[in-house]
Enzyme design. Structure first.
Site, PDB file in Angstrom:
ATOM      1  N   TRP A  81      72.967 -44.226  -1.868  1.00  0.00           N
ATOM      2  CA  TRP A  81      72.116 -43.298  -1.097  1.00  0.00           C
ATOM      3  C   TRP A  81      72.788 -41.929  -1.045  1.00  0.00           C
ATOM      4  CZ3 TRP A  81      70.590 -48.030  -1.052  1.00  0.00           C
ATOM      5  CH2 TRP A  81      69.351 -48.409  -0.503  1.00  0.00           C
ATOM      6  N   ASN A 118      68.968 -43.372  -4.479  1.00  0.00           N
ATOM      7  CA  ASN A 118      67.822 -43.830  -3.701  1.00  0.00           C
ATOM      8  C   ASN A 118      66.863 -42.701  -3.304  1.00  0.00           C
ATOM      9  OD1 ASN A 118      66.467 -45.995  -2.037  1.00  0.00           O
ATOM     10  ND2 ASN A 118      66.918 -44.490  -0.451  1.00  0.00           N
ATOM     11  N   GLU A 119      65.612 -42.822  -3.757  1.00  0.00           N
ATOM     12  CA  GLU A 119      64.513 -41.924  -3.353  1.00  0.00           C
ATOM     13  C   GLU A 119      64.818 -40.442  -3.558  1.00  0.00           C
ATOM     14  OE1 GLU A 119      63.604 -43.147   0.640  1.00  0.00           O
ATOM     15  OE2 GLU A 119      62.657 -44.998  -0.019  1.00  0.00           O
ATOM     16  N   ARG A 121      53.850 -48.178   5.968  1.00  0.00           N
ATOM     17  CA  ARG A 121      53.388 -47.273   4.924  1.00  0.00           C
ATOM     18  C   ARG A 121      53.085 -48.086   3.689  1.00  0.00           C
ATOM     19  NH1 ARG A 121      59.077 -46.773   4.629  1.00  0.00           N
ATOM     20  NH2 ARG A 121      59.206 -45.277   6.296  1.00  0.00           N
ATOM     21  N   GLU A 170      61.678 -51.430  -2.875  1.00  0.00           N
ATOM     22  CA  GLU A 170      61.806 -51.326  -1.421  1.00  0.00           C
ATOM     23  C   GLU A 170      60.421 -51.364  -0.822  1.00  0.00           C
ATOM     24  OE1 GLU A 170      64.536 -48.427   0.241  1.00  0.00           O
ATOM     25  OE2 GLU A 170      63.296 -48.285   2.059  1.00  0.00           O
ATOM     26  N   THR A 219      69.963 -43.574   7.139  1.00  0.00           N
ATOM     27  CA  THR A 219      68.818 -43.946   7.982  1.00  0.00           C
ATOM     28  C   THR A 219      69.287 -44.353   9.359  1.00  0.00           C
ATOM     29  OG1 THR A 219      67.377 -44.655   6.166  1.00  0.00           O
ATOM     30  CG2 THR A 219      66.739 -45.352   8.348  1.00  0.00           C
TER      31      THR A 219
END
Length: 640
Positions: free
Chosen positions: A106, A152-153, A351, A229, A64
């Protein structure tokens, strides 16, 4: 009328997390400011008093706002002192020995993928890699990791989760719990219901940005549900309102007993993605300036008056004219009630989408029943967000005393308020003298990397955006270049984001326009190797692949190039030069107004190359691909 019974629900854990190179600049802060920042985050009954610290397991990839180094860059490599996460966990534990520690990957180093951009090629190998991190945390730092995540995600692999559990058990790490899948509620919840073994090995379902709601399947698993998160919103008063609302309503609407904020502290260059989306801001180690933002005090309303192991009462819910309330107990007679009345406008998170709702002035009466009817009085802490003239942050009001025989009290509630009413008396609004004033990055900055035993593996203020740049002791060169900065990845990691195909580390002030950048460079790879220095670099983080700027490249095949982008598509100039691998060269790049020029070993190589875009950006160093290369005697001078 709100009635407080002594019947209770699931145990409760709260707040927070640090992820993805977001604390990069924190380690460079001078004392006493660095310790003050850490106190505001972790010291019990002082500031945010955090209960959880969730860290990235560095995997060498862009996550990120930068890359974090892996403990295993290569298959036979292990080093449990890279990066700053070990240090951060120890600092947190030093202040709060009971803090819960979590790790989550990640990205992963490339060797785990065997040529594929995928961590599940060899399940045992990836599990070994993750378990090694947990074992290393204990062996080298005496840190007990409490929870471990999957990826992650991104996609989870049910077989991998089972292999990970078996390997943890084999290593005697039965107490380490597994949280999955750090993405959406589905398909993990349905997969668990259909697979009894998977259901058994997962301890917590963690979802990201759930908007305070869960799904039926997740509840049917009867596992702990966490918002693993959340937040990631600018840390102004609207961000604080978002945080106050989700901290209450994640449990009320979604039965989530933990809410973890991304990110811990905005300690990265502000122009990177999601600038200032931390609980507080500490992005100027060169000045010592930091800001204790309002989300710190929103956190305190919950964290200072509850602890992991406390329980939510069944009596929680929404207020008639907007807002919400929760109540928790330790089961030993203590009670904490948290009431928020955040308006729609004042509490929008980044969000997900927030449907409209209305909040207006109201009176709420609370009745204490059962053993709570014996409580003589409650401490009152208050926050009001919004207009500066009416604004209060975590202010202690007069205690609320309940007259003999009375078991109720009534509060007048306005919009954008937060109340904590509690039997606990230890709450404090901690403070330090005002930190130094904000200053821009120094206009003249140099680093010769001459550090014999570096405390951190990375040089101050350099923010790696693809690749990993580490202090290096050059045994072959006892002279001027004994201590250098080296790019250490020799293959592309298993990526989480769109890492560039070149490696790059940025530094300096994004507002810089007219600059001279000078650096000694050393290409290690014959024929195909290449390095660059750059100015006016205009993008970083997950956008690094499309970064523009002025890039001055030299290659081991005896050529040079000037490009307007990191990818190398926009060629401004090119030519031959006396360059080869395994030799030191000094590159100088000067950018002034609409023109740029470059020197090799102090002699002009190209001059007056037009530059119309971008107008400003960071300085940078980097390599042509994932290759070993060294940098020394970095110097930058900004003329404005």
């Amino acid at each position: 009328m709100r009635r407080w019974q002594t019947n209770v629900l699931k145990n409760h854990l709260k707040i927070i997390q640090n992820l993805e190179a977001t604390s990069r600049l924190l380690v460079n802060y001078p004392e006493p400011y660095r310790s003050q920042i850490l106190d505001y985050l972790f010291k019990p009954n002082f500031g945010a008093s955090l209960h959880i610290l969730k860290v990235e397991i560095g995997g060498d990839g862009q996550t990120t706002d930068g890359t974090e180094p892996s403990h295993m860059h290569y298959a036979l490599d292990e080093n449990y002192f890279r990066g700053y996460e070990w240090w951060l966990m120890k600092e947190a534990k030093k202040r709060n020995p009971n803090i819960t520690l979590m790790g989550l990957p990640w990205s992963f180093p490339g060797w785990l993928g065997k040529g594929f951009n995928w961590p599940y090629v060899n399940l045992q190998l990836t599990a070994y890699y993750v378990v090694s991190w947990i074992v290393g945390a204990k062996y080298y730092h005496d840190l007990d990791i409490d929870y471990i995540g999957i990826w992650n995600e991104r996609t989870f692999d049910s077989d991998y989760i089972k292999v990970l559990r078996r390997m943890l058990n084999y290593q005697g790490l039965q107490r380490v719990k597994i949280i999955a899948s750090d993405n959406l509620w589905e398909p993990i919840a349905a997969s668990m219901l259909l697979d009894p073994e998977l259901l058994k090995v997962i301890d917590v379902i963690g979802a990201h940005y759930p908007g305070t709601h869960t799904v039926k399947d997740a509840r049917l698993t009867e596992k702990k549900l966490w918002s693993s998160e959340d937040f990631s919103t600018l840390n102004n008063d609207v961000g604080a309102g978002c945080w106050a609302r989700v901290l209450n309503q994640n449990y009320i609407n979604g039965y989530m007993t933990s809410t973890i904020a991304w990110n811990l502290v905005a300690s990265y260059y502000e122009q990177l993605p999601y600038g200032r989306c931390g609980l507080m801001t500490a992005q100027e180690p060169w000045s010592g300036h930091y800001v204790v933002e309002s989300p710190i005090w929103i956190s305190a309303h919950t964290t200072q008056f509850t602890q992991p192991g406390w329980y939510y009462l069944k009596t929680v819910g929404h207020l008639e004219k907007g807002g919400s309330y929760v109540a928790l107990t330790d089961g030993l007679g203590n009670l904490t009630i948290i009431i928020e009345t955040m308006s729609h406008k004042q509490s929008k998170c980044i969000r997900p989408f927030l449907p409209y709702f209305n909040v207006s002035r109201q009176y709420a009466t609370f009745i204490l029943k059962g053993s709570f009817s014996e409580i003589p009085g409650l401490q009152v802490w208050y926050t009001k967000l919004g207009k500066p003239s009416e604004r209060f942050l975590f202010k202690q009001l007069d205690s609320l005393w309940l007259p003999d025989g009375s078991d109720s009290f009534t509060l007048e509630l306005q919009a954008d308020e937060l109340f904590t009413l509690t039997t606990l008396t230890a709450g404090t609004k901690g403070s330090y003298p005002v930190p130094p004033r904000s200053q821009p990055f120094p206009r003249i900055y140099k680093d010769d990397f001459n550090v014999d035993y570096p405390f951190f593996t990375e040089a101050p203020n350099f923010a790696d955006q693809t690749g990993v740049f580490e202090y290096f002791t050059n045994m072959e060169d006892p002279g001027e270049h004994r201590f250098t900065l080296r790019q250490v990845l020799n293959q592309r990691p298993i990526t989480w984001a769109a890492d560039a195909y070149n490696t790059i580390s940025v530094i300096g002030d994004y507002k810089w326009s007219n600059v001279t950048i000078k650096c000694d460079v050393y290409i290690e790879t014959p024929q195909t190797g290449g390095v660059f220095i750059a100015g006016r670099v205009n993008k970083g983080g997950i956008l690094i692949r499309s970064a523009r700027g002025v890039f001055f490249w030299i290659f081991a095949n005896g050529t040079y190039r000037v490009t307007g982008d990191l990818a190398g598509w926009m060629i401004y100039a090119l030519g031959q030069a006396d360059i080869r691998a395994k030799k030191w060269y000094t590159l100088t790049l000067t950018i002034k107004g609409h023109f740029s020029s470059g020197m090799l070993n102090g002699k002009p190589l190209w001059t007056n190359v037009p530059v119309n875009f971008p107008k400003n950006g960071w300085a940078a160093i980097g390599t042509h691909f994932f290759e070993f290369a060294q940098f020394d005697n970095f110097y930058v001078e900004a003329m404005g």
